[in-house]
Motif scaffolding. Structure first.
Motif, PDB file in Angstrom:
ATOM      1  N   GLN A  55       0.825  -1.203   0.000  1.00  0.00           N
ATOM      2  CA  GLN A  55       0.000   0.000   0.000  1.00  0.00           C
ATOM      3  C   GLN A  55       0.863   1.258   0.000  1.00  0.00           C
ATOM      4  O   GLN A  55       2.012   1.234   0.425  1.00  0.00           O
ATOM      5  CB  GLN A  55      -0.911   0.031   1.227  1.00  0.00           C
ATOM      6  N   THR A  56       0.261   2.333  -0.457  1.00  0.00           N
ATOM      7  CA  THR A  56       0.887   3.648  -0.384  1.00  0.00           C
ATOM      8  C   THR A  56      -0.122   4.603   0.251  1.00  0.00           C
ATOM      9  O   THR A  56      -1.333   4.343   0.237  1.00  0.00           O
ATOM     10  CB  THR A  56       1.263   4.183  -1.775  1.00  0.00           C
ATOM     11  N   ALA A  59      -2.665   5.627  -2.343  1.00  0.00           N
ATOM     12  CA  ALA A  59      -3.743   4.664  -2.592  1.00  0.00           C
ATOM     13  C   ALA A  59      -4.797   4.748  -1.495  1.00  0.00           C
ATOM     14  O   ALA A  59      -6.007   4.702  -1.771  1.00  0.00           O
ATOM     15  CB  ALA A  59      -3.183   3.253  -2.689  1.00  0.00           C
ATOM     16  N   GLU A  62      -6.801   7.942  -1.974  1.00  0.00           N
ATOM     17  CA  GLU A  62      -7.733   7.795  -3.095  1.00  0.00           C
ATOM     18  C   GLU A  62      -8.929   6.943  -2.694  1.00  0.00           C
ATOM     19  O   GLU A  62     -10.075   7.272  -3.012  1.00  0.00           O
ATOM     20  CB  GLU A  62      -7.023   7.166  -4.295  1.00  0.00           C
ATOM     21  N   ARG A  84      -8.575  -5.491   3.278  1.00  0.00           N
ATOM     22  CA  ARG A  84      -8.718  -5.555   1.817  1.00  0.00           C
ATOM     23  C   ARG A  84      -9.644  -6.704   1.391  1.00  0.00           C
ATOM     24  O   ARG A  84      -9.231  -7.662   0.741  1.00  0.00           O
ATOM     25  CB  ARG A  84      -7.358  -5.708   1.134  1.00  0.00           C
ATOM     26  N   VAL A 123      -8.234  -0.008  -6.217  1.00  0.00           N
ATOM     27  CA  VAL A 123      -7.388   1.007  -5.587  1.00  0.00           C
ATOM     28  C   VAL A 123      -6.362   0.424  -4.608  1.00  0.00           C
ATOM     29  O   VAL A 123      -5.217   0.863  -4.589  1.00  0.00           O
ATOM     30  CB  VAL A 123      -8.272   2.063  -4.875  1.00  0.00           C
ATOM     31  N   LEU A 124      -6.772  -0.524  -3.803  1.00  0.00           N
ATOM     32  CA  LEU A 124      -5.860  -1.071  -2.789  1.00  0.00           C
ATOM     33  C   LEU A 124      -5.095  -2.261  -3.358  1.00  0.00           C
ATOM     34  O   LEU A 124      -5.705  -3.200  -3.857  1.00  0.00           O
ATOM     35  CB  LEU A 124      -6.643  -1.483  -1.535  1.00  0.00           C
ATOM     36  N   PRO A 125      -3.772  -2.234  -3.272  1.00  0.00           N
ATOM     37  CA  PRO A 125      -2.980  -3.319  -3.864  1.00  0.00           C
ATOM     38  C   PRO A 125      -3.152  -4.635  -3.106  1.00  0.00           C
ATOM     39  O   PRO A 125      -3.415  -4.631  -1.900  1.00  0.00           O
ATOM     40  CB  PRO A 125      -1.537  -2.809  -3.745  1.00  0.00           C
TER      41      PRO A 125
END
Length: 150
Positions: A55-56, A59, A62, A84, A123-125
């Motif tokens: 994650q960032t 992200a 957003e 997630r 959006v979320l890795p």
């Protein structure tokens, strides 16, 4: 170390991971000696195998902006970021009264739960893939294992 503001708020798993990295936590058991507590190393080991390691902040920001239309509580947003959920069955226990709060109207083609799942997936890795060794062990046939032992 001085506590500036105790219990200032809740943290995402990404924030905890960043904090532990800043304190010197590593996955190497010998690397954690003295720098951080053993319990912090265990938390770090767990978090590097979750979606938090990919994650960032961008992200997460957003996701928070785009999920406003669902009118989720702060705790629900936090749980979605940390866990997630990748399908509707995993979203349902996170959102209180999910079936009442999120619309599903097949006649109009509206399914807000699925929209939320799609948003999470977009959006979320995802968490990191399993190590190749585990995958190879699953794919190996018994004959190959016998040949390696001999």
């Amino acid at each position: 170390m001085k506590t500036l503001q105790a219990n200032a708020g809740v943290l995402t798993n990404l924030e905890v991971l960043e904090f532990l990295r800043a304190r010197g936590a590593t996955s190497d058991p010998m690397g954690c000696l003295g720098a951080v507590a053993p319990s912090e190393c265990k938390v770090f080991d767990h978090l590097v195998n979750t979606g938090a390691c990919n994650q960032t902040r961008g992200a997460i920001d957003e996701f928070l902006k785009r999920c406003e239309k669902f009118k989720l509580a702060k705790a629900e947003k936090l749980n979605i970021i940390n866990l997630r959920p990748s399908n509707q069955a995993l979203i349902d226990p996170i959102i209180e009264y999910c079936e009442k709060r999120l619309t599903k109207d097949e006649a109009r083609g509206i399914d807000e739960v699925q929209e939320l799942v799609d948003l999470v997936l977009e959006v979320l890795p995802p968490p990191p893939a399993k190590p190749d060794e585990e995958m190879q062990a699953l794919e190996e046939t018994p004959t190959e294992k016998l040949m390696e032992e001999n």
